[in-house]
Structure formats: structure tokens, C-alpha cells
Motif scaffolding. Structure first.
Motif, PDB file in Angstrom:
ATOM      1  N   ASP A 116       1.193  -0.989  -0.053  1.00 25.17           N
ATOM      2  CA  ASP A 116      -0.183  -0.176   0.071  1.00 25.17           C
ATOM      3  C   ASP A 116       1.047   0.943  -0.100  1.00 25.17           C
ATOM      4  O   ASP A 116       0.363   2.035  -0.461  1.00 25.17           O
ATOM      5  CB  ASP A 116      -0.524  -0.179   1.767  1.00 25.17           C
ATOM      6  CG  ASP A 116      -1.987  -0.676   1.324  1.00 25.17           C
ATOM      7  OD1 ASP A 116      -2.071  -1.612  -0.023  1.00 25.17           O
ATOM      8  OD2 ASP A 116      -2.490  -1.779   2.381  1.00 25.17           O
ATOM      9  N   ALA A 117       1.626   0.659   0.128  1.00 26.11           N
ATOM     10  CA  ALA A 117       3.296   2.040   0.312  1.00 26.11           C
ATOM     11  C   ALA A 117       3.329   3.164  -1.210  1.00 26.11           C
ATOM     12  O   ALA A 117       3.289   3.644  -1.587  1.00 26.11           O
ATOM     13  CB  ALA A 117       4.657   1.914   0.964  1.00 26.11           C
ATOM     14  N   LEU A 118       3.473   1.943  -2.200  1.00 30.75           N
ATOM     15  CA  LEU A 118       3.386   2.383  -3.515  1.00 30.75           C
ATOM     16  C   LEU A 118       2.664   3.705  -3.885  1.00 30.75           C
ATOM     17  O   LEU A 118       3.092   4.549  -4.599  1.00 30.75           O
ATOM     18  CB  LEU A 118       2.983   1.357  -3.440  1.00 30.75           C
ATOM     19  CG  LEU A 118       4.061   0.213  -4.682  1.00 30.75           C
ATOM     20  CD1 LEU A 118       3.972  -1.014  -5.125  1.00 30.75           C
ATOM     21  CD2 LEU A 118       5.370   0.815  -5.061  1.00 30.75           C
ATOM     22  N   ALA A 119       1.680   3.792  -3.132  1.00 26.22           N
ATOM     23  CA  ALA A 119       0.692   4.575  -4.367  1.00 26.22           C
ATOM     24  C   ALA A 119       1.335   6.171  -3.283  1.00 26.22           C
ATOM     25  O   ALA A 119       0.375   7.134  -3.695  1.00 26.22           O
ATOM     26  CB  ALA A 119      -0.978   4.508  -3.416  1.00 26.22           C
ATOM     27  N   LEU A 120       1.731   5.453  -1.539  1.00 25.37           N
ATOM     28  CA  LEU A 120       1.465   7.264  -1.111  1.00 25.37           C
ATOM     29  C   LEU A 120       3.552   7.669  -1.410  1.00 25.37           C
ATOM     30  O   LEU A 120       3.873   8.775  -1.373  1.00 25.37           O
ATOM     31  CB  LEU A 120       1.974   7.180   0.390  1.00 25.37           C
ATOM     32  CG  LEU A 120       0.632   6.728   0.559  1.00 25.37           C
ATOM     33  CD1 LEU A 120       0.227   6.092   2.027  1.00 25.37           C
ATOM     34  CD2 LEU A 120      -0.442   7.670   0.140  1.00 25.37           C
ATOM     35  N   LEU A 121       3.917   6.661  -2.371  1.00 24.25           N
ATOM     36  CA  LEU A 121       5.744   7.438  -2.280  1.00 24.25           C
ATOM     37  C   LEU A 121       5.720   8.210  -3.788  1.00 24.25           C
ATOM     38  O   LEU A 121       4.874   8.499  -4.688  1.00 24.25           O
ATOM     39  CB  LEU A 121       6.282   6.448  -2.461  1.00 24.25           C
ATOM     40  CG  LEU A 121       6.725   5.404  -1.352  1.00 24.25           C
ATOM     41  CD1 LEU A 121       7.948   3.653  -2.424  1.00 24.25           C
ATOM     42  CD2 LEU A 121       7.452   5.828  -0.058  1.00 24.25           C
ATOM     43  N   PRO A 122       6.803   9.514  -3.873  1.00 25.32           N
ATOM     44  CA  PRO A 122       6.326  10.420  -4.975  1.00 25.32           C
ATOM     45  C   PRO A 122       7.537   9.527  -5.858  1.00 25.32           C
ATOM     46  O   PRO A 122       8.135   9.052  -5.883  1.00 25.32           O
ATOM     47  CB  PRO A 122       8.111  11.190  -3.738  1.00 25.32           C
ATOM     48  CG  PRO A 122       8.454  10.947  -3.042  1.00 25.32           C
ATOM     49  CD  PRO A 122       7.986   9.576  -2.710  1.00 25.32           C
ATOM     50  N   ARG A 123       6.899   9.993  -6.965  1.00 25.47           N
ATOM     51  CA  ARG A 123       7.146   9.933  -8.220  1.00 25.47           C
ATOM     52  C   ARG A 123       7.899  10.885  -9.257  1.00 25.47           C
ATOM     53  O   ARG A 123       7.600  12.308  -8.566  1.00 25.47           O
ATOM     54  CB  ARG A 123       5.662   9.371  -8.975  1.00 25.47           C
ATOM     55  CG  ARG A 123       4.962   8.121  -8.533  1.00 25.47           C
ATOM     56  CD  ARG A 123       3.791   7.549  -9.395  1.00 25.47           C
ATOM     57  NE  ARG A 123       3.723   6.801  -8.936  1.00 25.47           N
ATOM     58  CZ  ARG A 123       3.277   5.916  -7.812  1.00 25.47           C
ATOM     59  NH1 ARG A 123       2.786   6.740  -6.901  1.00 25.47           N
ATOM     60  NH2 ARG A 123       2.940   4.442  -7.927  1.00 25.47           N
ATOM     61  N   PRO A 124       8.440  10.580 -10.016  1.00 26.26           N
ATOM     62  CA  PRO A 124       8.986   9.099 -10.957  1.00 26.26           C
ATOM     63  C   PRO A 124       9.807   8.714  -9.093  1.00 26.26           C
ATOM     64  O   PRO A 124      11.206   9.643  -8.693  1.00 26.26           O
ATOM     65  CB  PRO A 124       9.630   9.358 -11.913  1.00 26.26           C
ATOM     66  CG  PRO A 124      10.463  11.150 -11.887  1.00 26.26           C
ATOM     67  CD  PRO A 124       9.097  11.483 -10.869  1.00 26.26           C
ATOM     68  N   ALA A 125       9.943   7.919  -9.356  1.00 29.89           N
ATOM     69  CA  ALA A 125      10.917   6.723  -8.153  1.00 29.89           C
ATOM     70  C   ALA A 125      12.354   6.984  -8.863  1.00 29.89           C
ATOM     71  O   ALA A 125      13.136   7.670  -7.543  1.00 29.89           O
ATOM     72  CB  ALA A 125      10.610   5.219  -8.523  1.00 29.89           C
ATOM     73  N   ALA A 126      12.877   7.618 -10.010  1.00 24.18           N
ATOM     74  CA  ALA A 126      13.778   8.038 -10.689  1.00 24.18           C
ATOM     75  C   ALA A 126      14.282   8.984  -9.758  1.00 24.18           C
ATOM     76  O   ALA A 126      15.526   9.316  -9.677  1.00 24.18           O
ATOM     77  CB  ALA A 126      14.034   7.786 -11.822  1.00 24.18           C
TER      78      ALA A 126
END
Length: 447
Positions: A116-126
Motif C-alpha cells: 500500500d506504500a506504493l501509492a504514497l511514495l513520490p514520483r517518479p522513483a528515478a
């Protein structure tokens, strides 16, 4: 002792952490700092996990040490975010809702599953500097994946800055000292009652209120000759007869910060081994007072060798001068480890060899391969000062094999060998003035 106001101290600490993160991200060319708390490691061919150890980069921001699958996210100019894993779980105790002196400073998001953390992490991952172990990776490689990249420019700067403890960190470390000393007092009492190593260890843990999974490192509890094994952790179940000596190297944890304290005791407090302990203790106090801004820690280590060899000369153990013992390597047979190390979020804290905040390594002095600190001391650094004298057969045999047997009075060695060794260790804060010994006042307050 007056209890510090951690709410006020933490606010200032967080401001410092943000400033450091801003500079680190700028150096690395990233927009966001993302720090996973870490996950559990499962044992090979088993469904049991090893004890969880929190990512030090995570607990540098937060006094949270038992929340796997959580995340810290910081973007310059924005309010930091905590992604707090609070699963639905009836197999294990679920972490309590976030509380404490830190919560008002963060946006907190509760998740029930790690993904569920994926939707809350900043984008882009790079654009994220992600600091952690590879197993903390989230997301599929074919899509947006958050894999720790641990960029050197970011890590080098943040670890270098961790050398300079904030007032908040110093306050936490003082509390860890109090806990550790409480255990040391209980351990000494058990020793004097004739307890086994295991029973002494249990007395220590009970007094501190922490078990093996919470202590910052495995306790070293050594009776008699076992004191000559530098990292003795076997914990004999039966006390030897007779009990002559006791060396304990044990610490405690307080909100992620470690204490690391060593003391040595003689059962006969009027004998010659007690006199040797007293001499090492006095020398250790003087060494700790040498922790001052501008002093090269490598020189403190060399000076410690000379001081300890002076003691052995006074007690008739060596027959040569301290300088000759150092030059020929005889001193390393009796004092084979380094004088100490940085301490804080980790027992052997980072950046002890760092040349600058951009990388590089300051070499150890030739002939001293186990020294863990080579930097010049500066205000805010906390280091251990832990001189030791040991009677280790394999190292003393090397003295003989190297043609240096005449440098040692072997009858005196035989007299001290049954006691194993001596180590005295305090933690010392470098200030703008006199050294601030964090350990001795805690012993005085728990006399």
C-alpha cells in the motif's frame, strides 16, 4: 536528574535533519529523500525470521525502532511524511497508533499491507534517493519500482553529518547511559554473589528491562580467563571455582540510541589485580579528558599504548620502555584493539574514517589494524574511550616467536593470566571546551 524536554529538543533536531537532507539531495541531484524502515530477514530453509533491525537512516529521523515496512519521505520545502505500517494481524502484536513528541511534525499515513506504500511514495522513483536494504524494494521492475539506490553523494554527506550529534541526540544518549549503568550495577552485585556468566547476564537484562532483541549488542560477560577473549559471548551456565575476576561490556538502547560501557572487577578488592584495574581506570579517565576539539583520535590511540605500557612496566610485566614496546609491537600483544569508536544510532557508528563529507578514507596508523576512528575530533562528536590490557596466549606466543621474549617477564604474565584481562570504557562528548564524559556521572548517580 532533570528530565529533558524531548518535544523542544526534537523540533530543533528535525530542523537540522531537514537542512542536512536539503544539502544531500542537492549534491546527489535528487528531488526526494525516501527511507524505508526495513523488513525482516527469514532464515534459510525455515519460516522463522531473524530479529528485526531498523534502518539507521530511518531512526535518525524518528524514535521508531519496531515498525517494519514503514517509510519516511522528505521533499525540500514540504512537510515530511511517515507511511506507517499497522497491519491487520492476529499472529503478532500490531504497532500502536503513532504517538509521541514527533507526530505533530509529520503527515502520517497508515497502511495495512506493505504494498500500500506504493501509492504514497513520490514520483517518479528515478528522482528519489532511496536509502536502505535491497529487500525493501517495492513495485515491479516492469513498472514504477522503488529500489534502494543509496547514492554515494547522499550517503557520504548524511553519514558524515551524523558525526555531529544534536542536543536531542545527546539527551537520548544520556538516557541510554542511565539504563546501561543500572544493568552494570546489577551485574556487579551478581558477580560478587558468585553467579554464573549466564545468571549475571540475566541480572543485567532484568535491571535494564531489555532482552537480546532490544540491547544494542550481545553482552560480553566474562569471568576469569574468559576476559582475555575480546568478544566473549558464550555465557557459561556454571560459575568457575574460584571466581577471580569479571569483565562486562554491555549497553542499552533508548529510542534507537546506544550506550556501550565496559567495567572490570576483581573478587579480591585488596589484591594485585585490583591494583592493576585501578591503574588502568586512572589512565582511562585521563585519556577521556583528552577528547578535545582539534585532537587527532589516532594520536589518542598511540598515547594510550604508551600509557598502558607504562602501567605494565610499573607492574613488572614488561622489561622495556613503553616506547620500545610500541615500536616493536609488544604493546599490541597486550592491547590488541583500538582505543574506541564513534557511537550513536549504531554502536560502531558511521564515518569514523571519513576524510570529508564527499568521501575518502583516513588511513589507520601502520601496525594498528583494528582502530575504528581516525578523524580529528570536533564539537558534537561522541566517541568511546576503552583502553584494555589482556593476557592472550596466542598473541604472547607471537612475541616469543618474533624474538622479543626478553621484553616480557613471563612469571608476571603467569601471575595475571588467570584473571584474563581488563577493559574500561566510557562514552565521551567532544565540546568547545573540556571533554564531557557521559558515563561517569551515570555511575555516580547510581552509586
Amino acid at each position: 536528574m532533570i528530565q529533558p524536554d524531548f518535544t523542544v529538543l526534537y523540533a530543533a533536531h528535525l530542523a537540522t535533519m531537514k537542512q542536512r537532507a536539503d544539502e544531500a539531495l542537492a549534491r546527489g541531484g535528487f528531488d526526494h529523500l525516501v527511507v524505508p524502515s526495513g523488513t525482516s530477514h527469514y532464515q534459510l530453509f525455515d519460516d522463522r525470521d531473524y530479529p528485526y533491525a531498523v534502518n539507521p537512516q530511518f531512526k535518525a529521523w524518528l524514535p521508531l525502532t519496531r515498525v517494519p515496512h514503514s517509510w519516511l519521505v522528505y521533499t525540500p520545502g514540504e512537510r515530511p511524511k511517515v507511511i506507517f505500517h499497522q497491519p491487520f494481524d492476529y499472529w503478532h502484536v500490531v504497532p500502536a497508533a503513532p504517538s509521541g513528541w514527533w507526530v505533530e511534525h509529520f503527515d502520517i499515513h497508515i497502511i495495512r499491507k506493505p504494498e500500500d506504500a506504493l501509492a504514497l511514495l513520490p514520483r517518479p522513483a528515478a528522482r528519489c534517493a532511496i536509502l536502505g536494504e535491497a529487500q525493501s524494494t517495492l513495485g515491479a521492475a516492469t513498472a514504477e519500482q522503488y529500489a534502494p539506490n543509496n547514492p554515494d553523494a547522499v550517503i557520504n554527506y548524511l553519514e558524515y553529518q551524523r558525526s555531529y550529534k544534536t542536543p536531542y541526540e545527546i539527551a537520548l544518549m544520556r538516557e541510554a547511559q542511565q539504563l546501561g549503568v543500572r544493568g552494570h550495577r546489577a551485574a556487579e552485585a551478581a558477580f560478587r554473589e558468585g553467579a554464573s556468566e549466564f545468571a549475571i547476564h540475566m541480572a543485567y537484562c532484568s535491571a535494564v528491562g531489555q532482552d537480546l532483541g532490544e540491547l544494542p549488542y550481545n553482552n560480553i560477560v566474562a569471568l576469569n580467563e574468559h576476559g582475555a577473549v575480546l568478544h566473549y559471548t558464550e555465557l557459561g551456565r556454571t560459575a568457575p571455582a574460584p571466581v577471580r575476576s569479571f569483565l562486562i561490556d554491555a549497553g542499552a538502547s533508548f529510542h534507537g540510541y546506544a550506550s556501550d560501557i565496559t567495567r572490570t572487577y576483581a573478587m579480591d578488592t585488596t589484591g594485585e589485580f585490583q591494583a592493576l584495574i585501578d591503574a588502568v581506570d586512572s589512565a582511562q579517565v585521563a585519556m577521556a579528558q583528552g577528547v578535545r576539539a582539534g585532537v587527532d583520535y589516532r594520536q589518542l590511540h598511540i598515547d594510550a599504548h604508551l600509557a598502558l605500557m607504562g602501567i605494565l612496566r610499573d607492574f613488572g610485566v614488561i622489561t622495556v620502555s613503553p616506547e620500545a614496546a610500541l615500536e616493536t609491537g609488544v604493546s599490541a600483544a597486550f592491547f590488541p584493539h583500538g582505543l574506541g569508536h564513534p557511537i550513536g544510532l549504531q554502536v560502531h557508528d558511521v564515518a569514523g574514517f571519513a576524510e570529508t563529507d564527499r568521501g575518502g578514507k583516513i588511513a589507520r596508523p601502520p601496525g594498528h589494524p583494528y582502530l575504528r576512528m581516525t578523524r580529528v575530533l570536533e564539537p558534537g562528536m561522541v566517541v568511546t574511550i576503552e583502553p584494555g590490557l589482556y593476557f592472550i596466549d596466542m598473541l604472547l606466543d607471537e612475541v616469543r616467536q618474533n624474538g622479543l621474549a626478553a621484553s616480557v617477564d613471563w612469571a608476571r604474565v603467569d601471575a595475571f593470566r588467570p584473571y584474563g584481562g581488563i577493559r574500561i570504557e566510557d562514552e565521551v562528548l567532544c565540546t568547545d571546551g573540556d571533554a564531557d564524559n557521559l558515563t561517569r556521572p551515570a555511575f555516580a548517580a547510581n552509586a
